[in-house]
Design an enzyme around this catalytic site. Structure first.
Site, PDB file in Angstrom:
ATOM      1  N   PRO A  62       0.819  -1.215   0.000  1.00 45.25           N
ATOM      2  CA  PRO A  62       0.000   0.000   0.000  1.00 45.25           C
ATOM      3  C   PRO A  62       0.847   1.258   0.000  1.00 45.25           C
ATOM      4  O   PRO A  62       1.972   1.265   0.514  1.00 45.25           O
ATOM      5  CB  PRO A  62      -0.810  -0.125   1.300  1.00 45.25           C
ATOM      6  CG  PRO A  62       0.050  -0.978   2.193  1.00 45.25           C
ATOM      7  CD  PRO A  62       0.738  -1.955   1.274  1.00 45.25           C
ATOM      8  N   ASN A 136      11.177   4.843  -1.271  1.00 46.07           N
ATOM      9  CA  ASN A 136      10.687   3.546  -0.818  1.00 46.07           C
ATOM     10  C   ASN A 136      11.755   2.763  -0.061  1.00 46.07           C
ATOM     11  O   ASN A 136      12.949   2.872  -0.344  1.00 46.07           O
ATOM     12  CB  ASN A 136      10.196   2.730  -2.017  1.00 46.07           C
ATOM     13  CG  ASN A 136       9.075   3.433  -2.754  1.00 46.07           C
ATOM     14  OD1 ASN A 136       8.348   4.233  -2.158  1.00 46.07           O
ATOM     15  ND2 ASN A 136       8.925   3.155  -4.031  1.00 46.07           N
ATOM     16  N   HIS A 155      15.012   7.520   1.975  1.00 40.82           N
ATOM     17  CA  HIS A 155      14.412   7.262   3.279  1.00 40.82           C
ATOM     18  C   HIS A 155      14.884   5.938   3.873  1.00 40.82           C
ATOM     19  O   HIS A 155      14.240   5.371   4.746  1.00 40.82           O
ATOM     20  CB  HIS A 155      12.884   7.295   3.164  1.00 40.82           C
ATOM     21  CG  HIS A 155      12.366   8.647   2.800  1.00 40.82           C
ATOM     22  ND1 HIS A 155      11.070   8.884   2.383  1.00 40.82           N
ATOM     23  CD2 HIS A 155      12.982   9.871   2.770  1.00 40.82           C
ATOM     24  CE1 HIS A 155      10.914  10.173   2.122  1.00 40.82           C
ATOM     25  NE2 HIS A 155      12.063  10.783   2.353  1.00 40.82           N
ATOM     26  N   CYS A 168      31.044   0.346  16.824  1.00 37.29           N
ATOM     27  CA  CYS A 168      30.907  -0.914  16.093  1.00 37.29           C
ATOM     28  C   CYS A 168      30.429  -0.681  14.660  1.00 37.29           C
ATOM     29  O   CYS A 168      31.179  -0.808  13.712  1.00 37.29           O
ATOM     30  CB  CYS A 168      29.947  -1.841  16.834  1.00 37.29           C
ATOM     31  SG  CYS A 168      29.609  -3.391  15.970  1.00 37.29           S
ATOM     32  N   THR A 235       4.497   9.563  -6.432  1.00 37.19           N
ATOM     33  CA  THR A 235       4.775  10.297  -5.203  1.00 37.19           C
ATOM     34  C   THR A 235       3.891  11.529  -5.106  1.00 37.19           C
ATOM     35  O   THR A 235       3.585  12.164  -6.121  1.00 37.19           O
ATOM     36  CB  THR A 235       6.257  10.720  -5.118  1.00 37.19           C
ATOM     37  OG1 THR A 235       6.451  11.572  -3.983  1.00 37.19           O
ATOM     38  CG2 THR A 235       6.707  11.450  -6.378  1.00 37.19           C
TER      39      THR A 235
END
Length: 354
Positions: A62, A136, A155, A168, A235
């Site tokens: 979705p 995405n 993102h 680390c 978008t």
């Protein structure tokens, strides 16, 4: 009331002052046909794709904002204070379990790339794709054949995780993440387990309230000034700073929007004077922006047909999906065999005990 300044005068004044004068008109017409002719002309060599959740909806994932079907409209079971909280870092630090539960539903390996994903792969194969900038996290661009250098996952991504310790920063694979965390049941019994895991590692996903990857900013400064066609797909262009990328290309660069609705239009004041500040599809000053209103798959297939690539694209989708199905079948057979051997071994131990 007499106004001594005409709109043309003010447009000229702002152009000189702000450097916003319209660029050269490159397309012979503001249609998908015009874009196709431009690509075929040989003058278009550096295409950038900007993509969002809308390119993955036909895969079964979705999008975020569609009424009724979007992700934000279907999060009631997580008892969130508001839908966006599931992707906000401050909320996650206190309540990680809703995000992990959602991650299990959306995790890669359950979905196949779409026609749109493979169209971008074709652009790459034909030497036309400079880069894909994606909002995405589903990794379907990678599954379709784009590699790390071809992508800016603005993102973040499910593809990797890292230890959160600055001493680390060990990288963990997608398979490790799936087997260690996402196969577990989320309940009060293992809630502390998830908190502990989050303390040591974290998905490479950008939450609201976090900075975008440094590579996003360094790469866009190189890519967008030399872009000669910007293709925006799936978008809403509502999330910054990603949305502002549409204004990073030169004033002469054509911009194609393939989406279910028009978005990213100019602010009123800027649009009135025919400047940038967003997309301009409809004014009498429009000279480079094209909106093709359809699903992303239909828009890409329509463009592929105009380019003479339709049969090639259809064959690629068919071939790649068959390879994914074959790989999935082998994986399931292997898991079934391992489960059968494990069950047999447990039964043998039981017989010896008795």
């Amino acid at each position: 009331i007499y106004v001594p300044f005409s709109v043309d005068f003010l447009r000229s004044l702002f152009s000189r002052t702000l450097g916003l004068s319209p660029g050269e008109k490159v397309l012979d017409e503001l249609t998908l046909d015009g874009v196709a002719r431009y690509i075929l002309s040989g003058k278009c060599k550096n295409i950038i794709c900007m993509v969002g959740a809308g390119i993955s909806t036909s895969a079964g994932i979705p999008d975020f904002r569609s009424p009724g079907t979007g992700l934000y409209a279907n999060l009631q079971k997580y008892n969130l204070p508001y839908p966006e909280a599931i992707f906000q870092i401050d909320y996650f630090k206190k309540h990680p379990e809703p995000f992990f539960a959602l991650a299990r539903e959306l995790y890669p390996g359950q979905f196949k790339p779409t026609v749109c994903h493979y169209f971008m792969r074709m652009l790459k194969d034909k030497g036309l794709l400079t880069r894909c900038y994606s909002q995405n996290i589903d990794t379907l661009e990678r599954v379709a054949g784009l590699e790390g250098e071809d992508l800016i996952e603005a993102h973040g991504t499910f593809h990797t995780s890292h230890c959160v310790s600055f001493l680390c920063r060990k990288e963990y694979s997608m398979d490790w993440m799936k087997s260690t965390v996402l196969n577990a049941e989320i309940s009060l019994l293992n809630y502390s387990h998830f908190v502990l895991l989050w303390m040591y590692f974290f998905l490479d996903i950008v939450f609201f309230g976090e900075n975008l990857p440094a590579r996003f900013f360094t790469t866009m400064k190189m890519d967008f000034p030399r872009c000669d066609l910007l293709i925006i797909m799936g978008t809403s262009l509502q999330v910054q700073p990603f949305a502002s990328l549409v204004n990073r290309v030169s004033n002469s660069c054509p911009r194609l929007l393939i989406n279910m609705e028009k978005t990213g239009q100019s602010e009123f004041g800027m649009g009135l004077f025919g400047f940038g500040g967003g997309m301009d599809f409809d004014s009498d000053k429009a000279y480079r922006d094209v909106a093709y209103l359809s699903t992303c798959d239909d828009g890409c297939m329509a463009l592929a047909e105009l380019l003479g690539w339709k049969a090639e694209l259809e064959e690629m989708v068919k071939r790649e999906h068959a390879l994914i199905d074959s790989k999935d079948a082998k994986t399931k057979d292997k898991e079934a065999n391992q489960s059968s051997r494990s069950t047999g071994a447990e039964a043998g131990k039981s017989d010896k005990t008795e």
